[in-house]
Write a protein that holds these residues in place. Structure first.
Motif, PDB file in Angstrom:
ATOM      1  N   ARG A  40      24.680 -35.853   2.029  1.00  0.00           N
ATOM      2  CA  ARG A  40      24.709 -34.657   1.187  1.00  0.00           C
ATOM      3  C   ARG A  40      25.389 -34.835  -0.175  1.00  0.00           C
ATOM      4  O   ARG A  40      25.498 -33.880  -0.920  1.00  0.00           O
ATOM      5  CB  ARG A  40      25.331 -33.482   1.933  1.00  0.00           C
ATOM      6  N   ASP A  61      20.247 -34.024   3.700  1.00  0.00           N
ATOM      7  CA  ASP A  61      20.442 -32.574   3.779  1.00  0.00           C
ATOM      8  C   ASP A  61      19.368 -31.901   2.914  1.00  0.00           C
ATOM      9  O   ASP A  61      19.419 -31.953   1.690  1.00  0.00           O
ATOM     10  CB  ASP A  61      21.849 -32.244   3.266  1.00  0.00           C
ATOM     11  N   GLU A  62      18.411 -31.239   3.594  1.00  0.00           N
ATOM     12  CA  GLU A  62      17.250 -30.705   2.868  1.00  0.00           C
ATOM     13  C   GLU A  62      17.644 -29.616   1.871  1.00  0.00           C
ATOM     14  O   GLU A  62      16.943 -29.404   0.885  1.00  0.00           O
ATOM     15  CB  GLU A  62      16.207 -30.202   3.875  1.00  0.00           C
ATOM     16  N   ALA A  63      18.798 -28.976   2.103  1.00  0.00           N
ATOM     17  CA  ALA A  63      19.260 -27.919   1.191  1.00  0.00           C
ATOM     18  C   ALA A  63      19.588 -28.483  -0.193  1.00  0.00           C
ATOM     19  O   ALA A  63      19.632 -27.743  -1.172  1.00  0.00           O
ATOM     20  CB  ALA A  63      20.480 -27.217   1.773  1.00  0.00           C
ATOM     21  N   ARG A  64      19.840 -29.793  -0.266  1.00  0.00           N
ATOM     22  CA  ARG A  64      20.196 -30.387  -1.570  1.00  0.00           C
ATOM     23  C   ARG A  64      18.988 -31.054  -2.257  1.00  0.00           C
ATOM     24  O   ARG A  64      19.138 -31.689  -3.295  1.00  0.00           O
ATOM     25  CB  ARG A  64      21.279 -31.457  -1.389  1.00  0.00           C
ATOM     26  N   TYR A  65      17.813 -30.936  -1.628  1.00  0.00           N
ATOM     27  CA  TYR A  65      16.644 -31.641  -2.143  1.00  0.00           C
ATOM     28  C   TYR A  65      16.322 -31.266  -3.592  1.00  0.00           C
ATOM     29  O   TYR A  65      16.127 -32.134  -4.442  1.00  0.00           O
ATOM     30  CB  TYR A  65      15.426 -31.391  -1.247  1.00  0.00           C
ATOM     31  N   GLN A  66      16.277 -29.945  -3.856  1.00  0.00           N
ATOM     32  CA  GLN A  66      15.794 -29.482  -5.157  1.00  0.00           C
ATOM     33  C   GLN A  66      16.631 -30.041  -6.304  1.00  0.00           C
ATOM     34  O   GLN A  66      16.103 -30.507  -7.311  1.00  0.00           O
ATOM     35  CB  GLN A  66      15.793 -27.944  -5.191  1.00  0.00           C
ATOM     36  N   GLU A  67      17.938 -30.013  -6.086  1.00  0.00           N
ATOM     37  CA  GLU A  67      18.856 -30.479  -7.117  1.00  0.00           C
ATOM     38  C   GLU A  67      18.621 -31.973  -7.426  1.00  0.00           C
ATOM     39  O   GLU A  67      18.598 -32.379  -8.592  1.00  0.00           O
ATOM     40  CB  GLU A  67      20.261 -30.125  -6.590  1.00  0.00           C
ATOM     41  N   ALA A  81      13.246 -35.728   1.327  1.00  0.00           N
ATOM     42  CA  ALA A  81      14.323 -35.038   2.043  1.00  0.00           C
ATOM     43  C   ALA A  81      14.223 -35.315   3.537  1.00  0.00           C
ATOM     44  O   ALA A  81      13.124 -35.456   4.077  1.00  0.00           O
ATOM     45  CB  ALA A  81      14.236 -33.539   1.795  1.00  0.00           C
TER      46      ALA A  81
END
Ligand code: MG
Length: 385
Positions: A40, A61-67, A81
């Protein structure tokens, strides 16, 4: 000119990952970075991708993919991701060496994927061999994958064995620094905080392995790791406390001759050897000055004050899924200790309970290993909360 070795680093933002990149940074003519991944740490991952021009970047951590994607995709970097992506990518044709530097059980699936693809895996993630040593080594054998040890002790044994010819190994002597509490009384150790345990005297390592060093579970896991890497019986593996960490480990033969490997404690040395094997490269470490060193000292490990070492021997003697259970309990316990939720000796107690309570499976399948990991982690978690 020889082609550069193309490296994939699983866990590039951790201690081993960043030190691997430091070795690569020193030899742009020998190595290039094909893939890096992190759980992450998105910021550092992006900076590493830019510096080393990595072709593929995986954020687990897929929640951090966009960044990560926003920062890197405009320059043509492929961003992915999740651990499943990692498992797919490690087998790519364009990867020569996979550095297994993820922490804990999470490294098992990507490591197996790399070995199934016949890759050379520079393995720092010892929990993979602790939890599933039989499966991991069998997978390597069946698919032509190779495991190159990165753990300093195992790299040392590997280097000693290069000088052994066909001679059988009588014994290996795994050296242990003894950690920050080597000279402490049991009562004082019992009250030790995570902050105190994190002050390792010799080695610069991540938090999980530094706590494992303080409990000596790390050395116990290294006994298990040595069994699988070098096909040894537990009784052939002896632990000796050597506070200077100059001898990284030793191999003894039938005639009593012992070959040792020495160096200043710096993880870039075993990392460099795994990346460039069988050649050696400079890694920017300090060199030994024997006269300044004066003497080297040794003592027997004390399993009264460091019961985790004995637990690991018990786990590997029982075999099957017992080491997997001990590892799962230890991961939960160390995470809790790092948050000051439990005391130092609770780590051993939780491991002991895991060994006593595990549904024993003598020859576990990969599904059994995942089940044991899940079950034991849940039981350990219940003990803490
Ligand atoms: Mg080690």
């Amino acid at each position: 000119m020889k082609r550069k070795r193309r490296i994939a680093i699983l866990g590039s933002t951790g201690s081993i990952g960043t030190q691997t990149l430091d070795v690569i940074r020193q030899h742009p003519d020998l190595f290039e970075v094909e893939l890096i991944s992190a759980r992450r740490s998105a910021d550092l991952l992006v900076r590493q991708a830019l510096e080393f021009d990595a072709a593929h970047v995986v954020i687990c951590d897929e929640a951090r993919y966009q960044e990560v994607a926003d920062a890197l995709q405009p320059r043509g970097t492929k961003v992915w991701a999740g651990v499943d992506s990692l498992c797919d990518l490690v087998g790519m044709e364009s990867v020569d060496i996979v550095v297994g530097a993820m922490v804990g059980f999470s490294g098992l699936r990507p490591t197996l994927a790399a070995l199934r693809a016949g890759k050379a895996v520079a393995l720092a993630n010892k929990e993979t061999l602790v939890a599933a040593g039989a499966i991991v080594t069998r997978t390597a054998r069946e698919h032509g994958g190779v495991i190159l040890p990165v753990d300093s002790e195992h790299s040392a044994i590997f280097q000693c064995l290069l000088a052994a010819g066909d001679n059988p190994v009588e014994k290996v002597h795994l050296t242990a620094s003894g950690g920050p509490f080597r000279t402490w009384e049991r009562l004082r150790i019992a009250g030790a905080t995570a902050a105190q345990a994190l002050r390792h005297p010799n080695w610069d390592m991540g938090a999980k392995v530094t706590i494992d060093s303080a409990t000596m579970m790390n050395k116990g896991f290294e006994v298990i790791e040595a069994k699988w890497l070098f096909d040894l019986e537990p009784d052939q593996i002896q632990v000796v406390v050597h506070p200077e960490s100059v001898i990284h480990s030793m191999v003894e033969f039938t005639d009593g001759a012992v070959i040792a490997q020495l160096g200043c404690p710096d993880m870039r040395e075993p990392i460099g050897f795994a990346l460039s094997f069988p050649q050696r490269v400079t890694v920017g470490n300090k060199k030994l000055d024997f006269a300044a060193l004066g003497s080297l000292t040794f003592e027997a490990p004390d399993t009264e004050r460091f019961p985790c070492l004995a637990l690991a021997y018990e786990a590997i003697r029982r075999g099957g899924n017992a080491p997997c259970a001990l590892n799962a309990a230890n991961e939960v316990a160390v995470a809790a200790y790092l948050k000051d939720l439990i005391s130092f000796y609770d780590i051993a107690k939780i491991g002991e309970r895991a060994l006593a309570g595990v549904n024993f499976v003598a020859d576990p399948s990969l599904e059994d290993i995942f089940e044991t990991n899940r079950e034991t982690a849940a039981i350990a978690d219940g003990y803490i909360h």
